[in-house]
Design an enzyme around this catalytic site. Structure first.
Site, PDB file in Angstrom:
ATOM      1  N   ASP A  60     -13.612  17.057   3.623  1.00 28.72           N
ATOM      2  CA  ASP A  60     -13.616  15.874   2.723  1.00 28.72           C
ATOM      3  C   ASP A  60     -13.097  16.575   1.321  1.00 28.72           C
ATOM      4  O   ASP A  60     -13.685  17.550   0.938  1.00 28.72           O
ATOM      5  CB  ASP A  60     -14.847  15.426   2.347  1.00 28.72           C
ATOM      6  CG  ASP A  60     -14.614  14.107   1.275  1.00 28.72           C
ATOM      7  OD1 ASP A  60     -15.434  13.331   1.256  1.00 28.72           O
ATOM      8  OD2 ASP A  60     -13.652  14.036   0.484  1.00 28.72           O
ATOM      9  N   LYS A  86      -4.015   4.930   0.810  1.00 23.03           N
ATOM     10  CA  LYS A  86      -2.833   4.288   0.939  1.00 23.03           C
ATOM     11  C   LYS A  86      -2.765   2.896   0.798  1.00 23.03           C
ATOM     12  O   LYS A  86      -1.489   2.335   1.133  1.00 23.03           O
ATOM     13  CB  LYS A  86      -1.772   4.994   1.739  1.00 23.03           C
ATOM     14  CG  LYS A  86      -2.024   4.760   3.389  1.00 23.03           C
ATOM     15  CD  LYS A  86      -0.680   5.157   3.945  1.00 23.03           C
ATOM     16  CE  LYS A  86      -0.882   4.461   5.396  1.00 23.03           C
ATOM     17  NZ  LYS A  86       0.516   4.187   6.010  1.00 23.03           N
ATOM     18  N   ASN A 101     -10.305   9.896  -4.927  1.00 30.71           N
ATOM     19  CA  ASN A 101      -9.817  10.708  -3.817  1.00 30.71           C
ATOM     20  C   ASN A 101      -8.336  11.147  -3.889  1.00 30.71           C
ATOM     21  O   ASN A 101      -8.193  12.349  -3.702  1.00 30.71           O
ATOM     22  CB  ASN A 101      -9.681   9.681  -2.644  1.00 30.71           C
ATOM     23  CG  ASN A 101      -9.515  10.377  -1.407  1.00 30.71           C
ATOM     24  OD1 ASN A 101      -9.894  11.347  -0.887  1.00 30.71           O
ATOM     25  ND2 ASN A 101      -8.386   9.738  -0.597  1.00 30.71           N
ATOM     26  N   SER A 126       6.258   8.229  -3.363  1.00 30.20           N
ATOM     27  CA  SER A 126       6.661   7.103  -2.682  1.00 30.20           C
ATOM     28  C   SER A 126       7.571   6.361  -3.516  1.00 30.20           C
ATOM     29  O   SER A 126       7.566   6.618  -4.752  1.00 30.20           O
ATOM     30  CB  SER A 126       5.249   6.043  -2.494  1.00 30.20           C
ATOM     31  OG  SER A 126       5.848   4.827  -2.147  1.00 30.20           O
ATOM     32  N   TYR A 151      -2.443   2.251  -6.124  1.00 32.24           N
ATOM     33  CA  TYR A 151      -2.020   3.228  -4.965  1.00 32.24           C
ATOM     34  C   TYR A 151      -0.753   3.829  -5.804  1.00 32.24           C
ATOM     35  O   TYR A 151      -0.704   5.043  -5.802  1.00 32.24           O
ATOM     36  CB  TYR A 151      -1.750   2.294  -3.878  1.00 32.24           C
ATOM     37  CG  TYR A 151      -0.783   3.354  -3.002  1.00 32.24           C
ATOM     38  CD1 TYR A 151       0.553   3.090  -3.020  1.00 32.24           C
ATOM     39  CD2 TYR A 151      -1.127   4.443  -2.400  1.00 32.24           C
ATOM     40  CE1 TYR A 151       1.301   3.792  -2.189  1.00 32.24           C
ATOM     41  CE2 TYR A 151      -0.402   5.180  -1.716  1.00 32.24           C
ATOM     42  CZ  TYR A 151       1.101   4.892  -1.469  1.00 32.24           C
ATOM     43  OH  TYR A 151       1.994   5.507  -0.882  1.00 32.24           O
ATOM     44  N   LYS A 155       0.345   7.596  -7.173  1.00 33.72           N
ATOM     45  CA  LYS A 155       1.464   8.604  -6.710  1.00 33.72           C
ATOM     46  C   LYS A 155       2.220   9.184  -8.135  1.00 33.72           C
ATOM     47  O   LYS A 155       2.817  10.179  -8.197  1.00 33.72           O
ATOM     48  CB  LYS A 155       2.525   7.844  -5.859  1.00 33.72           C
ATOM     49  CG  LYS A 155       1.850   7.635  -4.509  1.00 33.72           C
ATOM     50  CD  LYS A 155       1.428   8.708  -3.836  1.00 33.72           C
ATOM     51  CE  LYS A 155       1.036   8.495  -2.445  1.00 33.72           C
ATOM     52  NZ  LYS A 155       0.551   9.797  -1.640  1.00 33.72           N
ATOM     53  N   ASN A 200       1.344  -3.440   6.667  1.00 32.72           N
ATOM     54  CA  ASN A 200       2.736  -3.116   6.604  1.00 32.72           C
ATOM     55  C   ASN A 200       3.254  -4.103   7.647  1.00 32.72           C
ATOM     56  O   ASN A 200       2.734  -4.249   8.769  1.00 32.72           O
ATOM     57  CB  ASN A 200       2.859  -1.670   6.910  1.00 32.72           C
ATOM     58  CG  ASN A 200       2.539  -0.704   5.705  1.00 32.72           C
ATOM     59  OD1 ASN A 200       1.718   0.269   6.069  1.00 32.72           O
ATOM     60  ND2 ASN A 200       2.643  -1.023   4.844  1.00 32.72           N
ATOM     61  N   VAL A 218       5.861 -14.072   7.007  1.00 26.62           N
ATOM     62  CA  VAL A 218       6.979 -13.532   6.401  1.00 26.62           C
ATOM     63  C   VAL A 218       6.710 -13.941   4.747  1.00 26.62           C
ATOM     64  O   VAL A 218       6.911 -15.290   4.353  1.00 26.62           O
ATOM     65  CB  VAL A 218       8.429 -14.143   6.666  1.00 26.62           C
ATOM     66  CG1 VAL A 218       9.504 -13.515   5.594  1.00 26.62           C
ATOM     67  CG2 VAL A 218       8.615 -13.795   8.134  1.00 26.62           C
ATOM     68  N   ARG A 296       4.053 -12.405  -1.340  1.00 28.26           N
ATOM     69  CA  ARG A 296       2.695 -11.464  -1.580  1.00 28.26           C
ATOM     70  C   ARG A 296       2.908 -11.023  -2.844  1.00 28.26           C
ATOM     71  O   ARG A 296       3.942 -10.447  -3.301  1.00 28.26           O
ATOM     72  CB  ARG A 296       2.728 -10.318  -0.564  1.00 28.26           C
ATOM     73  CG  ARG A 296       1.395  -9.477  -0.505  1.00 28.26           C
ATOM     74  CD  ARG A 296       1.342  -8.435   0.683  1.00 28.26           C
ATOM     75  NE  ARG A 296       2.672  -7.635   0.457  1.00 28.26           N
ATOM     76  CZ  ARG A 296       2.709  -6.671   1.377  1.00 28.26           C
ATOM     77  NH1 ARG A 296       1.939  -6.519   2.309  1.00 28.26           N
ATOM     78  NH2 ARG A 296       4.030  -5.819   1.444  1.00 28.26           N
ATOM     79  N   GLY A 298       2.601  -8.645  -6.167  1.00 27.90           N
ATOM     80  CA  GLY A 298       3.065  -7.231  -6.177  1.00 27.90           C
ATOM     81  C   GLY A 298       4.150  -6.719  -5.422  1.00 27.90           C
ATOM     82  O   GLY A 298       4.953  -5.849  -5.888  1.00 27.90           O
ATOM     83  N   ASP A 299       4.791  -7.532  -4.463  1.00 27.63           N
ATOM     84  CA  ASP A 299       6.110  -7.291  -3.823  1.00 27.63           C
ATOM     85  C   ASP A 299       7.168  -7.113  -4.909  1.00 27.63           C
ATOM     86  O   ASP A 299       7.339  -8.226  -5.803  1.00 27.63           O
ATOM     87  CB  ASP A 299       6.248  -8.011  -2.600  1.00 27.63           C
ATOM     88  CG  ASP A 299       5.512  -7.668  -1.354  1.00 27.63           C
ATOM     89  OD1 ASP A 299       4.953  -6.618  -1.408  1.00 27.63           O
ATOM     90  OD2 ASP A 299       5.370  -8.526  -0.519  1.00 27.63           O
TER      91      ASP A 299
HETATM   92  C1  WQD Z   1       7.660  -4.498   3.702  1.00 27.48           C
HETATM   93  C2  WQD Z   1       8.168  -5.831   3.559  1.00 27.48           C
HETATM   94  C3  WQD Z   1       6.721  -7.446   2.527  1.00 27.48           C
HETATM   95  C4  WQD Z   1       3.803  -7.404   5.917  1.00 27.48           C
HETATM   96  C5  WQD Z   1       4.312  -0.343   0.843  1.00 27.48           C
HETATM   97  C6  WQD Z   1       3.835   0.834  -0.096  1.00 27.48           C
HETATM   98  C7  WQD Z   1       4.650   2.008   0.049  1.00 27.48           C
HETATM   99  C8  WQD Z   1       4.316   2.460   1.424  1.00 27.48           C
HETATM  100  C9  WQD Z   1       4.846   1.662   2.425  1.00 27.48           C
HETATM  101  C10 WQD Z   1       2.518   3.999   1.826  1.00 27.48           C
HETATM  102  C11 WQD Z   1       7.933  -6.552   2.238  1.00 27.48           C
HETATM  103  C12 WQD Z   1       6.876  -7.912   3.947  1.00 27.48           C
HETATM  104  C13 WQD Z   1       5.004  -7.415   5.151  1.00 27.48           C
HETATM  105  C14 WQD Z   1       3.814  -9.051   6.454  1.00 27.48           C
HETATM  106  C15 WQD Z   1       5.936  -9.474   5.493  1.00 27.48           C
HETATM  107  N1  WQD Z   1       2.864   2.734   1.636  1.00 27.48           N
HETATM  108  N2  WQD Z   1       5.805  -8.351   4.714  1.00 27.48           N
HETATM  109  N3  WQD Z   1       4.788  -9.500   6.278  1.00 27.48           N
HETATM  110  O1  WQD Z   1       5.075  -3.157   0.812  1.00 27.48           O
HETATM  111  O2  WQD Z   1       7.493  -2.315   1.068  1.00 27.48           O
HETATM  112  O3  WQD Z   1       5.780  -0.656   0.817  1.00 27.48           O
HETATM  113  O4  WQD Z   1       3.853   0.147   2.374  1.00 27.48           O
HETATM  114  O5  WQD Z   1       2.919   5.053   2.016  1.00 27.48           O
HETATM  115  O6  WQD Z   1       4.403   3.071  -0.639  1.00 27.48           O
HETATM  116  O7  WQD Z   1       4.403   0.145  -1.348  1.00 27.48           O
HETATM  117  O8  WQD Z   1       5.859  -2.067   2.769  1.00 27.48           O
HETATM  118  O9  WQD Z   1       5.321  -2.895   5.115  1.00 27.48           O
HETATM  119  O10 WQD Z   1       3.945  -3.815   3.574  1.00 27.48           O
HETATM  120  O11 WQD Z   1       6.312  -4.680   3.542  1.00 27.48           O
HETATM  121  O12 WQD Z   1       6.728 -10.423   5.277  1.00 27.48           O
HETATM  122  O13 WQD Z   1       2.801  -9.242   7.255  1.00 27.48           O
HETATM  123  O14 WQD Z   1       7.588  -6.756   4.486  1.00 27.48           O
HETATM  124  O15 WQD Z   1       6.674  -8.708   1.660  1.00 27.48           O
HETATM  125  O16 WQD Z   1       9.158  -7.322   1.914  1.00 27.48           O
HETATM  126  P1  WQD Z   1       6.097  -2.268   1.017  1.00 27.48           P
HETATM  127  P2  WQD Z   1       5.212  -3.253   3.774  1.00 27.48           P
END
Ligand code: WQD
Length: 337
Positions: A60, A86, A101, A126, A151, A155, A200, A218, A296, A298-299
């Site tokens: 750790d 992450k 962490n 990132s 997160y 970074k 993701n 989506v 979602r 924050g996107d």
């Molecule tokens: C991708 C796209 C969602 C899930 C984040 C972090 C980045 C890295 C990768 C760690 C977006 C859409 C997603 C779902 C959806 N993290 N989506 N339905 O948010 O671009 O990046 O993860 O290393 O630092 O910021 O990746 O895969 O979550 O989303 O529509 O069930 O898919 O809105 O447009 P993101 P993601």
């Protein structure tokens, strides 16, 4: 005598693929992982791919004395630091765990580099540091914007800590700003192992296609993009792993131009969520069950890399297509129990 490289988080998704490529490139590898977000099985899976079992220590990195004891035991010629929490959403509910962490472990590693005159540090960063960039594709000159998540802030702060440390001490470092890592190793012996409900896109898609999830949501189709769904730069995890070898070799060969450098690591191509769904269905000859829901929180609308600098300075470029990544992700999913 082969150089010995420490890979923290080396049993994780990107870490494990990077360990494989390090071994393929002739490096000796020592892995540290706390197994909080992976399983020890990945060590054997790496060994099955390369034929060489990496040295492994379960540590750790928040425990300073244990970090020090590790460096008393091993001679390290370079560090690739993946180990971090992450999950973007989780980070908003557990900020202090994330700062402790992700930043505490980073400081302890850098202190050992300082005290033992170690060199060559590669940091897992990132594209999230850019937030919603004003211009696309995103170059390294794009301004770092206030992070939308804890997160992402870890970074940004992590990069600042490293830059300040390289200014004050005798070691050099590179931060790789990943876009969206996807896919699995062509042997399907290692891949993405999300624990619990996937955050993701790609693991949620493959789990939906496998019947583990009822349908994919989506997140929004009212973005200012060609089909209304958000755009990202999906890079095959093997291409991403190879970028780490290229960055490490740059430092070992003293080809760096600054003591702290950072590079955008992506394909240079943006794909919308609907394009990814369609590509997944075509690549794997199946239909995916999905519905459009609200955005979602924050996107961002769109992010994809300008890869000019990374291609030139790292003498590296992506070689694997989104289709290949989506096929490998599906083959990996089919192997999961
Ligand atoms: C991708 C796209 C969602 C899930 C984040 C972090 C980045 C890295 C990768 C760690 C977006 C859409 C997603 C779902 C959806 N993290 N989506 N339905 O948010 O671009 O990046 O993860 O290393 O630092 O910021 O990746 O895969 O979550 O989303 O529509 O069930 O898919 O809105 O447009 P993101 P993601």
């Amino acid at each position: 005598m082969a150089k010995q490289i420490l890979v923290t988080g080396g049993l994780g998704f990107i870490g494990s693929h990077t360990v494989v490529e390090l071994q393929n490139a002739g490096f000796d590898v020592v892995v540290i992982d706390d197994l909080s977000n992976t399983t020890i099985k990945v060590l054997d899976q790496i060994t099955e791919i390369t034929g060489t079992k990496p040295v492994f220590e379960q540590i750790d990195l928040r425990i300073k004395a244990d970090v020090k004891a590790f460096f008393d035991k091993y001679q390290i010629d370079g560090i690739i630091h993946f180990a971090a929490f992450k999950a973007v959403g989780e980070s908003m509910h557990k900020p202090l765990d994330y700062y402790e962490n992700n930043l505490g472990s980073l400081v302890y590693l850098l202190q050992e580099m300082r005290d033992r005159k170690l060199d060559n540090f590669i940091f897992s960063s990132s594209c999230t540091v850019y937030g919603q960039a004003d211009e696309l594709p995103i170059t390294e000159k794009a301004p770092v914007k206030k992070a939308e998540s804890v997160y992402g802030n870890t970074k940004q702060i992590g990069e600042e800590i490293i830059e300040d440390a390289t200014k004050a001490h005798d070691f050099k470092a590179i931060a790789l700003r990943y876009f969206n890592p996807v896919g699995a190793h062509p042997t399907t012996k290692i891949g993405e192992l999300p624990i619990g409900v996937p955050q993701n896109l790609i693991p949620f898609i493959t789990q939906t296609a496998a019947g583990l999830r009822a349908e994919l949501s989506v997140f929004g189709d009212d973005y200012d993009t060609p089909d209304g769904t958000a755009v990202r730069d999906y890079i095959h995890v093997v291409d991403l792993a190879k970028a780490h070898i290229a960055a490490l070799q740059r430092l070992i060969d003293n080809n760096n131009k600054e003591k702290f450098e950072y590079f955008n690591v992506g394909t240079g191509t943006g794909s919308s969520v609907l394009e990814v769904i369609n590509a997944f269905e075509t690549a794997n000859s199946l239909k995916l069950n999905y519905k459009i829901v609200d955005r979602r929180a924050g996107d961002i609308t769109a992010a994809y890399a300008d890869t000019t600098i990374a291609n030139k300075e790292l003498n590296w470029k992506t070689e694997l297509s989104l289709e290949t990544a989506l096929k490998s992700a599906w083959e990996w999913q089919l192997k999961q129990k």
